[in-house]
Design a protein around this motif. Structure first.
Motif, PDB file in Angstrom:
ATOM      1  N   TYR A  20       0.749 -11.454 -13.292  1.00  8.64           N
ATOM      2  CA  TYR A  20       2.094 -11.096 -12.885  1.00  8.64           C
ATOM      3  C   TYR A  20       2.812 -12.302 -12.285  1.00  8.64           C
ATOM      4  O   TYR A  20       2.206 -13.318 -11.936  1.00  8.64           O
ATOM      5  N   LEU A  21       4.127 -12.163 -12.167  1.00  7.82           N
ATOM      6  CA  LEU A  21       4.962 -13.155 -11.506  1.00  7.82           C
ATOM      7  C   LEU A  21       5.131 -12.764 -10.044  1.00  7.82           C
ATOM      8  O   LEU A  21       5.272 -11.581  -9.733  1.00  7.82           O
ATOM      9  N   ARG A  22       5.131 -13.748  -9.167  1.00  9.48           N
ATOM     10  CA  ARG A  22       5.463 -13.521  -7.757  1.00  9.48           C
ATOM     11  C   ARG A  22       6.640 -14.432  -7.405  1.00  9.48           C
ATOM     12  O   ARG A  22       6.557 -15.652  -7.546  1.00  9.48           O
ATOM     13  N   TYR A  23       7.724 -13.802  -6.936  1.00  6.79           N
ATOM     14  CA  TYR A  23       8.968 -14.522  -6.673  1.00  6.79           C
ATOM     15  C   TYR A  23       9.379 -14.288  -5.231  1.00  6.79           C
ATOM     16  O   TYR A  23       9.381 -13.149  -4.751  1.00  6.79           O
ATOM     17  N   CYS A  24       9.718 -15.370  -4.528  1.00  8.73           N
ATOM     18  CA  CYS A  24      10.112 -15.301  -3.120  1.00  8.73           C
ATOM     19  C   CYS A  24      11.552 -15.767  -2.971  1.00  8.73           C
ATOM     20  O   CYS A  24      11.940 -16.795  -3.550  1.00  8.73           O
ATOM     21  N   LYS A  25      12.337 -15.022  -2.208  1.00  9.39           N
ATOM     22  CA  LYS A  25      13.747 -15.363  -2.023  1.00  9.39           C
ATOM     23  C   LYS A  25      14.171 -15.042  -0.600  1.00  9.39           C
ATOM     24  O   LYS A  25      13.908 -13.953  -0.090  1.00  9.39           O
ATOM     25  N   GLN A  26      14.825 -16.003   0.049  1.00  9.28           N
ATOM     26  CA  GLN A  26      15.383 -15.778   1.378  1.00  9.28           C
ATOM     27  C   GLN A  26      16.776 -15.174   1.220  1.00  9.28           C
ATOM     28  O   GLN A  26      17.674 -15.796   0.664  1.00  9.28           O
ATOM     29  N   GLN A  27      16.952 -13.950   1.729  1.00 12.25           N
ATOM     30  CA  GLN A  27      18.224 -13.260   1.592  1.00 12.25           C
ATOM     31  C   GLN A  27      19.237 -13.769   2.617  1.00 12.25           C
ATOM     32  O   GLN A  27      20.419 -13.908   2.314  1.00 12.25           O
ATOM     33  N   GLU A  28      18.760 -14.016   3.824  1.00 16.34           N
ATOM     34  CA  GLU A  28      19.574 -14.584   4.892  1.00 16.34           C
ATOM     35  C   GLU A  28      18.627 -15.101   5.952  1.00 16.34           C
ATOM     36  O   GLU A  28      17.402 -15.028   5.792  1.00 16.34           O
ATOM     37  N   GLU A  29      19.171 -15.628   7.047  1.00 19.11           N
ATOM     38  CA  GLU A  29      18.315 -16.174   8.096  1.00 19.11           C
ATOM     39  C   GLU A  29      17.397 -15.089   8.666  1.00 19.11           C
ATOM     40  O   GLU A  29      17.858 -14.050   9.137  1.00 19.11           O
ATOM     41  N   GLY A  30      16.074 -15.321   8.580  1.00 17.95           N
ATOM     42  CA  GLY A  30      15.111 -14.361   9.101  1.00 17.95           C
ATOM     43  C   GLY A  30      14.879 -13.157   8.228  1.00 17.95           C
ATOM     44  O   GLY A  30      14.217 -12.207   8.659  1.00 17.95           O
ATOM     45  N   LEU A  31      15.375 -13.161   7.000  1.00 17.08           N
ATOM     46  CA  LEU A  31      15.200 -12.022   6.076  1.00 17.08           C
ATOM     47  C   LEU A  31      14.712 -12.544   4.732  1.00 17.08           C
ATOM     48  O   LEU A  31      15.409 -13.309   4.058  1.00 17.08           O
ATOM     49  N   TRP A  32      13.497 -12.137   4.340  1.00 16.10           N
ATOM     50  CA  TRP A  32      12.864 -12.612   3.104  1.00 16.10           C
ATOM     51  C   TRP A  32      12.488 -11.425   2.226  1.00 16.10           C
ATOM     52  O   TRP A  32      12.265 -10.315   2.721  1.00 16.10           O
ATOM     53  N   ALA A  33      12.401 -11.692   0.936  1.00 17.99           N
ATOM     54  CA  ALA A  33      11.923 -10.698  -0.029  1.00 17.99           C
ATOM     55  C   ALA A  33      10.921 -11.367  -0.957  1.00 17.99           C
ATOM     56  O   ALA A  33      11.157 -12.476  -1.444  1.00 17.99           O
ATOM     57  N   VAL A  34       9.788 -10.690  -1.185  1.00 22.26           N
ATOM     58  CA  VAL A  34       8.751 -11.181  -2.104  1.00 22.26           C
ATOM     59  C   VAL A  34       8.461 -10.067  -3.099  1.00 22.26           C
ATOM     60  O   VAL A  34       8.127  -8.946  -2.698  1.00 22.26           O
ATOM     61  N   VAL A  35       8.590 -10.359  -4.389  1.00 19.48           N
ATOM     62  CA  VAL A  35       8.445  -9.331  -5.420  1.00 19.48           C
ATOM     63  C   VAL A  35       7.397  -9.757  -6.439  1.00 19.48           C
ATOM     64  O   VAL A  35       7.262 -10.942  -6.755  1.00 19.48           O
ATOM     65  N   ASP A  36       6.626  -8.778  -6.925  1.00 18.60           N
ATOM     66  CA  ASP A  36       5.665  -8.960  -8.017  1.00 18.60           C
ATOM     67  C   ASP A  36       6.126  -8.141  -9.213  1.00 18.60           C
ATOM     68  O   ASP A  36       6.673  -7.043  -9.049  1.00 18.60           O
ATOM     69  N   VAL A  37       5.860  -8.647 -10.422  1.00 18.58           N
ATOM     70  CA  VAL A  37       6.135  -7.875 -11.630  1.00 18.58           C
ATOM     71  C   VAL A  37       5.230  -8.406 -12.736  1.00 18.58           C
ATOM     72  O   VAL A  37       5.038  -9.614 -12.879  1.00 18.58           O
ATOM     73  N   SER A  38       4.630  -7.487 -13.497  1.00 24.38           N
ATOM     74  CA  SER A  38       3.751  -7.900 -14.591  1.00 24.38           C
ATOM     75  C   SER A  38       4.508  -8.792 -15.565  1.00 24.38           C
ATOM     76  O   SER A  38       5.668  -8.547 -15.881  1.00 24.38           O
ATOM     77  N   SER A  39       3.852  -9.834 -16.032  1.00 25.39           N
ATOM     78  CA  SER A  39       4.538 -10.832 -16.856  1.00 25.39           C
ATOM     79  C   SER A  39       4.865 -10.325 -18.246  1.00 25.39           C
ATOM     80  O   SER A  39       5.618 -10.962 -18.974  1.00 25.39           O
TER      81      SER A  39
END
Length: 731
Positions: A378-397
């Motif tokens: 799977y893919l793992r993608y990390c993105k900072q939405q704003e200061e102190g707020l993060w999102a990490v998502v997995d999805v089968s490739s």
């Protein structure tokens, strides 16, 4: 170069009419499916009524490929964007096109793909530039009125020495040179090179806690490794632009879906009556996310869950852990059997995890021999939405189903899942976890099907409570190091560390012995007169110093019991009650020599036990035991260790060479009795629990000896008698 166009980049021939035809068609088809590559000279006719006798200009005639030709061209482009002469001739013969038409089509398709990637990268850079401008403006405002951290009044800056000025200039020069070198490396290497990625592997969390490696103490809690995940050696020359573009699109779509699934304002979840639990509204889900991820594969069933809770760690520390495969596996060792990063597709912006995208492989487990593991790529993608707020998502490739070479394990498909992490101050975070997947239920034992379909086997609750328990455990260890006066074990920090590392290895070996993971290679035995739910396996240990050398036999099974799971946990972990179920204790109770707490709950600890009523100098064997409990279940693991080896460990010696074979119990609560078999032999109804029991024993110290089948009957009787004794003691 008459009739052959201009010489383009990389020595290839570029079609001179390409830009003109793009303007004529007004970018009618941006997919590259139409033919923009060939000009026909068939039409030599000039316009009628012309009075001039100048040479007649050729009128250009454009040819549109058929759908079949487009499909074949696109198919080859995905496999090979640079076909050789032989491939072009074969394609020309098969599709009825000229060689130049094939050549120009591939030339234009590559140019178009490159343009699309550049647009995407420019958008990312533009966004990063806007962030830097905003941050720069804030710093300028702060510099106009600096405040003293001690008294809170206006700060009076001191004089900057000449040496400090030179050091600042030299530091800026070195940073600029490092960025320039990394930029050049990124140009010539396909994989990204981070300026902040260190060349050395990161230590484990336990090593970091006891060695003073970067441990975040700001706010009083949290473990912080600020140098990012271990660098992955970039691939050179094999990664296709098409594959990278597809991964990026898939990751962006998955991130959008995760954010909506985690948002309480979206009507995607339905609350159970008289409960805080939620269920996914599948009709609303299909309406909001119309795509291939909404289509359940034939023979598969879907499970979805969402949980929110507080975690004793800051957001950046959690993100760094999630993006490092080794530390992530250590954090979730009871769920993740094994994990690895295949390759980094996109590095984060500005040396951070923001925008980091990587392809991973992992194996998830339930601690039972009756539940197959889930192996996913799977893919793992990390993105900072704003200061102190993060999102990490997995999805089968393979979620888009386009490329069969990228397919994940056929028994499970990981739909967009992950977590939203928000700092709330004092070193704590609010975490919203979402798990969504589909799997082949036919491979799951009937006893565990209700557990998995309810989301309690691999669902969000299990991930979140495991994260909470582990962070609490690390915080407890930190507190004991900060305040050695409260340490009543009599052990040095080195001794505590060695015992905890030995217990950690014992737990991992126990999980591998009782579950169906691929961490260790086992040979399955089919033996008569053994129940169908009993799993008997063997393996030979020749070189591992952490286990006895010889033939190891593992036996495990799972049963449903009409017992309160917390009462059963307290009974099994109590040293004084051990003689009521442990046949090998010879009727003697045990007492606790050493206890290392790993959380606020009394049951979360590592202990060293010895037989009661025997002088300590006469003891030849001790028991190393680790127990833990949370809302998802409980575990009791133990292994006999000889006294001399344990003394070495307690004095801070290397625990890697202590041979042990762990056994133990896994307890899963069944609050509503939904996992109770129809004919369990107990009668009545009500709640209960699923008890999984596993033993590992050395049946022969000679690895090449012939296996004795009688050993199977012995261990089978051992498990049966243990279960009967537990029933007799608690019923």
């Amino acid at each position: 170069m008459n009739g052959h166009g201009d010489i383009g980049l990389c020595g290839e021939i570029f079609d001179p009419t390409f830009l003109e035809r793009i303007r004529d068609d007004e970018y009618e088809n941006r997919s590259g499916s139409d033919n923009l590559g060939s000009v026909s000279a068939d039409d030599q006719e000039a316009g009628g009524g012309q009075e001039h006798h100048h040479p007649k200009k050729k009128k250009k005639k454009y040819h549109r490929h058929s759908p079949y030709q487009i499909q074949e061209l696109e198919s080859l482009f995905k496999e090979c964007p640079h076909p050789d002469e032989k491939q072009r001739l074969e394609l020309s013969r098969r599709l009825g096109l000229e060689g130049n038409q094939i050549k120009f089509w591939f030339q234009n398709r590559r140019t178009q793909m490159k343009t699309q990637l550049e647009r995407h990268e420019n958008a990312i850079l533009r966004e990063e530039n806007e962030k830097l401008i905003a941050e720069n403006n804030l710093l300028k405002v702060a510099m106009r009125s600096p405040m003293c951290n001690v008294c809170g009044g206006p700060a009076v800056p001191g004089e900057v020495t000449f040496e400090q000025q030179n050091l600042g200039i030299e530091n800026a020069r070195l940073k600029d040179e490092l960025s320039r070198v990394c930029g050049l490396a990124n140009k010539f290497l396909v994989g990204p090179v981070s300026a902040l990625a260190g060349p050395f592997p990161r230590p484990s969390v336990l090593d970091a806690l006891y060695s003073g490696f970067p441990v975040g103490r700001t706010g009083g809690t949290g473990i912080d490794f600020s140098d990012g995940p271990a660098p992955i050696k970039p691939e050179v020359g094999n990664e296709l632009m098409y594959e990278r573009s597809m991964f990026i699109d898939l990751a962006l779509a998955a991130m959008d879906e995760l954010i909506k699934l985690a948002d309480s304002n979206y009507p995607l979840w339905i609350k159970y009556p008289n409960s805080e639990k939620e269920a996914l509204n599948h009709d609303e889900y299909r309406r909001v996310f119309s795509g291939t991820s909404c289509i359940t594969s034939a023979g598969f069933v879907a499970e979805a869950s969402r949980e929110t809770g507080l975690v004793l760690s800051n957001s950046l520390a959690l993100v760094e852990t999630l993006m490092d495969a080794n530390r992530w596996t250590e954090m979730f060792e009871s769920i993740v059997a094994t994990a690895s990063t295949i390759k980094v597709i996109s590095s984060g912006t500005g040396g951070t995890m923001d925008g980091w995208l990587q392809l991973m492989r992992a194996e998830f487990q339930v601690i039972s021999p009756l539940v197959p593991t889930r192996q996913v790529k799977y893919l793992r993608y990390c993105k900072q939405q704003e200061e102190g707020l993060w999102a990490v998502v997995d999805v089968s490739s393979d979620i888009n189903g386009e490329d069969p070479n990228l397919q994940s394990y056929v028994g499970c498909r990981r739909l967009p899942s992950g977590c939203i992490i928000q700092d709330i101050g004092n070193g704590c975070s609010k975490v919203t976890w979402v798990e969504h997947s589909e799997y082949d239920e036919s491979n799951v034992h009937r006893l565990f099907r209700p557990l998995l379909s309810s989301g309690r086997g691999f669902g969000a609750e299990r991930w979140l409570v495991t994260l909470q328990r582990q962070c609490e455990s690390f915080q407890t260890i930190l507190s004991s190091l900060d305040d050695p006066i409260d340490n009543h074990t009599g052990l040095s920090p080195a001794g505590e560390k060695s015992i905890l590392k030995l217990a950690q290895r014992m737990a991992v070996n126990f999980y591998a012995g009782i579950s169906r993971s691929s961490v260790r290679k086992w040979d399955k035995l089919l033996v008569a007169n053994v129940g169908e739910d009993m799993r008997i396996r063997t393996r030979k240990n020749l070189i591992d110093p952490g286990e006895p050398s010889g033939i190891v036999l593992s036996a495990a099974t799972s049963v449903w019991l009409p017992l309160d799971p917390w009462r059963l946990f307290d009974f099994l972990r109590d040293p004084k009650c051990r003689n009521q179920w442990d046949i090998l204790s010879n009727g003697s109770s045990m007492q606790e020599m050493i206890r290392l707490p790993k959380g606020q709950h009394q049951g979360n600890c590592v202990s060293v036990l010895r037989t009661s009523g025997i002088d300590q100098a006469e003891s030849t064997m001790l028991i190393l035991q680790e127990t833990w409990t949370d809302a998802s279940g409980s575990l009791v693991m133990y292994a006999p260790v000889d006294v001399s080896s344990m003394n070495v460990v307690m004095n801070g010696g290397d625990s890697a060479y202590v041979a042990l074979l762990p056994s133990g119990f896994s307890i899963l609560p069944d609050d509503g009795g939904m996992m109770k078999p129809e004919s369990d032999g107990f009668g009545g109804g009500g709640s209960g629990c699923l008890l999984s029991i596993g033993f590992q024993i050395l049946v022969n110290s000679l690895p090449n000896a012939r296996f004795n089948v009688e050993s199977v009957g012995t261990v089978n009787n051992l498990i049966s008698c243990t279960i009967d004794k537990i029933k007799a003691a608690l019923q």
